[in-house]
Design a protein around this motif. Sequence first.
Motif, PDB file in Angstrom:
ATOM      1  N   GLY A 283      -9.139   2.061 -25.781  1.00 34.83           N
ATOM      2  CA  GLY A 283     -10.287   1.833 -25.025  1.00 34.83           C
ATOM      3  C   GLY A 283     -10.253   0.668 -24.251  1.00 34.83           C
ATOM      4  O   GLY A 283     -11.091   0.689 -23.236  1.00 34.83           O
ATOM      5  N   ILE A 284      -9.133  -0.085 -24.069  1.00 29.44           N
ATOM      6  CA  ILE A 284      -9.154  -1.091 -23.179  1.00 29.44           C
ATOM      7  C   ILE A 284      -8.728  -0.543 -21.796  1.00 29.44           C
ATOM      8  O   ILE A 284      -8.934  -1.152 -20.730  1.00 29.44           O
ATOM      9  CB  ILE A 284      -8.269  -2.242 -23.637  1.00 29.44           C
ATOM     10  N   GLY A 307     -17.863  -0.833 -14.032  1.00 27.30           N
ATOM     11  CA  GLY A 307     -17.636  -2.315 -14.133  1.00 27.30           C
ATOM     12  C   GLY A 307     -17.544  -3.076 -12.958  1.00 27.30           C
ATOM     13  O   GLY A 307     -16.926  -2.374 -11.877  1.00 27.30           O
ATOM     14  N   CYS A 327     -17.644 -12.026 -23.072  1.00 25.46           N
ATOM     15  CA  CYS A 327     -17.241 -10.843 -23.735  1.00 25.46           C
ATOM     16  C   CYS A 327     -15.614 -10.776 -23.561  1.00 25.46           C
ATOM     17  O   CYS A 327     -14.891 -10.213 -24.169  1.00 25.46           O
ATOM     18  CB  CYS A 327     -17.800  -9.844 -22.908  1.00 25.46           C
ATOM     19  N   THR A 331     -13.002 -10.174 -26.642  1.00 25.98           N
ATOM     20  CA  THR A 331     -11.820  -9.099 -26.688  1.00 25.98           C
ATOM     21  C   THR A 331     -10.679  -9.532 -26.690  1.00 25.98           C
ATOM     22  O   THR A 331      -9.724  -9.114 -27.493  1.00 25.98           O
ATOM     23  CB  THR A 331     -11.937  -8.284 -25.149  1.00 25.98           C
ATOM     24  N   PHE A 415     -15.490  -5.854 -16.094  1.00 22.41           N
ATOM     25  CA  PHE A 415     -16.914  -6.063 -16.917  1.00 22.41           C
ATOM     26  C   PHE A 415     -17.899  -5.211 -16.695  1.00 22.41           C
ATOM     27  O   PHE A 415     -18.344  -5.180 -15.625  1.00 22.41           O
ATOM     28  CB  PHE A 415     -17.222  -7.432 -16.961  1.00 22.41           C
ATOM     29  N   ASP A 416     -18.180  -4.451 -17.807  1.00 24.94           N
ATOM     30  CA  ASP A 416     -19.433  -3.588 -17.588  1.00 24.94           C
ATOM     31  C   ASP A 416     -20.568  -4.171 -18.268  1.00 24.94           C
ATOM     32  O   ASP A 416     -20.761  -4.400 -19.365  1.00 24.94           O
ATOM     33  CB  ASP A 416     -19.190  -2.199 -18.435  1.00 24.94           C
ATOM     34  N   LYS A 419     -22.870  -1.820 -20.706  1.00 26.49           N
ATOM     35  CA  LYS A 419     -22.054  -1.484 -22.028  1.00 26.49           C
ATOM     36  C   LYS A 419     -21.667  -2.817 -22.586  1.00 26.49           C
ATOM     37  O   LYS A 419     -21.128  -2.832 -23.995  1.00 26.49           O
ATOM     38  CB  LYS A 419     -20.945  -0.433 -21.817  1.00 26.49           C
ATOM     39  N   CYS A 420     -21.401  -3.867 -21.991  1.00 22.98           N
ATOM     40  CA  CYS A 420     -20.906  -5.135 -22.560  1.00 22.98           C
ATOM     41  C   CYS A 420     -19.658  -4.849 -22.745  1.00 22.98           C
ATOM     42  O   CYS A 420     -19.123  -5.267 -24.240  1.00 22.98           O
ATOM     43  CB  CYS A 420     -21.847  -5.706 -23.595  1.00 22.98           C
ATOM     44  N   GLU A 421     -18.537  -4.221 -21.880  1.00 23.41           N
ATOM     45  CA  GLU A 421     -17.306  -3.819 -22.398  1.00 23.41           C
ATOM     46  C   GLU A 421     -16.586  -4.410 -21.320  1.00 23.41           C
ATOM     47  O   GLU A 421     -16.648  -4.718 -20.073  1.00 23.41           O
ATOM     48  CB  GLU A 421     -17.071  -2.530 -22.306  1.00 23.41           C
ATOM     49  N   ILE A 422     -15.142  -4.713 -21.820  1.00 26.55           N
ATOM     50  CA  ILE A 422     -14.040  -5.138 -21.043  1.00 26.55           C
ATOM     51  C   ILE A 422     -13.058  -4.274 -20.994  1.00 26.55           C
ATOM     52  O   ILE A 422     -12.772  -3.360 -21.601  1.00 26.55           O
ATOM     53  CB  ILE A 422     -13.439  -6.528 -21.572  1.00 26.55           C
ATOM     54  N   ASN A 423     -12.454  -3.871 -19.560  1.00 25.54           N
ATOM     55  CA  ASN A 423     -11.480  -3.072 -19.449  1.00 25.54           C
ATOM     56  C   ASN A 423     -10.511  -3.853 -18.630  1.00 25.54           C
ATOM     57  O   ASN A 423     -10.616  -4.518 -17.660  1.00 25.54           O
ATOM     58  CB  ASN A 423     -11.838  -1.810 -18.774  1.00 25.54           C
TER      59      ASN A 423
END
Length: 542
Positions: A283-284, A307, A327, A331, A415-416, A419-423
């Motif tokens: 997912g990263i 993001g 975040c 992560t 950084f989204d 969604k508070c997600e890191i990619n």
Amino acid sequence: MNKLFPEIYESLRFLLIDLQKQLLALIEGIRDADPDSFKKSLSRTAYIENAHLSLLNRAYRTIQNSSGDYRAEIQGYEHVSYSLISLSRQLETVSYQLQRNDPLKNLQKRRVLAALQDLYNGLELIEPAIESDDLTLSIDICQLQARIEKACSQQLKRYQQKLQEKYEDDLIQSSFVVKDIQYMAKTLLKVGEGVISGKLGQFIEIDSYQKLEATLSEMDFDLAEQQIHIHPMGETKSGCTISGVASASEAQDEVLAIFKEGQKKKLLEEKIGIETWHEKFPGIAPEVYSYQKQGDKAALLFEYLTGQTFDKLLLDNRKVLQDGLNCLFSTLTEIWQATEQEKRMPTSFMSQLQKRLSSIYAVHPEFNLKGLQIGDAKQPSLEKLIKQAAKLEEKLQPAKAVYIHGDFNVDNILFDVIKCEINFIDLHRSEYQDYSQDLSVLMVSFYRLKQYDPKIRQRIRLSMQAIYDFGADYAEQNNDNDYALRMALGLARSFISSTRFVLDKEHARSMLYKGRFLLEHLSQIDKQEYKNYQLPKELFRD
């Protein structure tokens, strides 16, 4: 590229009409061995030059007066026009050669005339290709190159065989004529690429388009039925170009995928890096849709991730930036815990810096000082400081290896907010390594940003401090006693080596001085002070 700009299109039509006349006169001269036809061909050059200049002037005025963003379409016209003027000059050269010499008796007229007829057919396809809703005719123009080159290559091979038997000046002249026609085929290819580029919204070579076509077909995206629009999204320091691919029926910011093209070695490493990340921390990384290779080039089509990169977050507001950092820290902790190995990985910051000195001096030759002395005060050379720091580096306790990004710059982390997600993106350097490698790179990538507003520089300072403190907390929890020393070496490496990407002399000098300060500071501490070493906090200030 279409008929949206009638004035520019009119200039192109006049240019094409006179270029076709120029080519037809050359064909007639070769077919009938008529010197007057060559003169007639040469007489068209002034008209063609005028039409070319008219197109460029109209294109300039249109860009200046247009409220919309039609730059890509207009640049497509300009690219086609420059290619056609180049083709005209090549025809002019051939006409001069045939006027002044007599190579016609050695020319295989059937092959030469067939090649020139293909060239003429290509010119006739240009207007329909521009007016067409798809790219079929544009690709047909490009594909004519292969036919013309094949006909010319066969004739050139015959000349080479004859010249081995007996040297003849006429044969040499005939070879020049055929070689020039071969060059014309390459120019026709550039014309086709110009039409394709104008329609797609970004310059693209036919090989690249075919790679894109192949990769999109693997996504069940039919280019014959659905038109696409591509727009540039940047270029990496390794020379790879990055484009966003969107359906022409959608808004440009609704990107279907990312198309990356460059050296095969780099893109294969990135493909492997992405696949490895999916195994280690799903997912990263983006999903790879397709990988195409041809010779030493390759193309990668992968998922478009939503993001913002951290250089964009920096310009948003302080809260969004802080949320992004929090975040990211969460992560990274998960990644390091999931991938930690018992094997310890020594750093190699000083050897990395030593290897990059020549590149640094190429951009900033004034940095190459061999040591200064004023009275009793001595300033050691950068090379000497690096050697001293390398001895210290060898004595440090390595950290347990974790899987790191490897090129952990602010523009490689997304950084989204929703969604508070890191990619992560640009993963060709990922490997097991000391985590201080990534943290030191990230801190300096903030510092080197060309943002000089005091508020933004304050955010940069606070971000660097937060990254360092996060690493210090992680080190404390994992009994990593040499974190501060390794980070000092890593920051020195990154501050100094990153100057090769900064042309602003004042900003580059600031980075050099920070790096030197760290190396000089480290050279003055005793071994007994290692455990209590603290990174000078003024380092983060401008």
